[in-house]
Design a protein around this motif. Structure first.
Motif, short mmCIF file in Angstrom:
data_model
loop_
_atom_site.label_atom_id
_atom_site.label_comp_id
_atom_site.label_asym_id
_atom_site.label_seq_id
_atom_site.Cartn_x
_atom_site.Cartn_y
_atom_site.Cartn_z
N PHE A 31 4.05 10.20 -19.70
CA PHE A 31 5.44 10.15 -19.57
C PHE A 31 5.80 10.63 -18.41
O PHE A 31 6.98 10.41 -17.64
N SER A 34 5.93 7.98 -15.89
CA SER A 34 7.31 7.00 -16.07
C SER A 34 8.56 7.92 -15.82
O SER A 34 9.59 7.15 -16.04
N ASN A 36 9.52 10.95 -16.98
CA ASN A 36 10.49 11.54 -18.05
C ASN A 36 9.70 12.69 -18.21
O ASN A 36 9.03 13.19 -19.21
#
Length: 132
Positions: A31, A34, A36
């Motif tokens: 995450f 990506s 986030n």
């Protein structure tokens, strides 16, 4: 004893805790990559919940891991392989790696199940109620 961590009323093999923490950190790293950071922080901190003595917390962590196999690794695997196929790049090794990551996540969910079994075996019966 080096092969176990002892909590009040518990006996857990240390490698199970490390395995689960590793998989959650792997999800957090995914995450973070990506873009986030909130989900990265959440998934990185979730293994700390294993130190509480509640069965429902362990079940929740299991469900999160099993859900992430399909919702995270399955979806990413599909998109990454489709991107490789679209550009004509080799995709077999990527598929093997992503399958291995998915199997490692399933193995971590199994480790939590073993922690649950040891919790039932070594704890006071009132500590194992799912309704707490």
């Amino acid at each position: 004893m080096l092969s176990a961590i002892t909590f009040p009323g518990r006996y857990i093999m240390w490698w199970r805790l490390i395995w689960v923490a590793f998989v959650y950190l792997l999800l957090g790293a995914h995450f973070l990559r990506s873009g986030n950071p909130v989900l990265c922080a959440v998934f990185s901190l979730l293994p700390n919940l294993l130190f509480f003595r509640k069965m429902w917390i362990n079940r929740l962590l299991q469900l999160i891991l099993l859900g992430s196999v399909f919702a995270v690794w399955g979806v990413c695997s599909y998109h990454y392989v489709q991107t490789r196929v679209m550009f004509g790049a080799p995709w077999g090794r990527l598929a093997i790696i992503m399958t291995t990551v998915s199997l490692l996540t399933i193995a971590a969910a199994w480790c939590i199940e073993e922690i649950n079994l040891r919790t039932i075996k070594h704890c006071h019966p009132d500590d194992n109620k799912l309704s707490d």
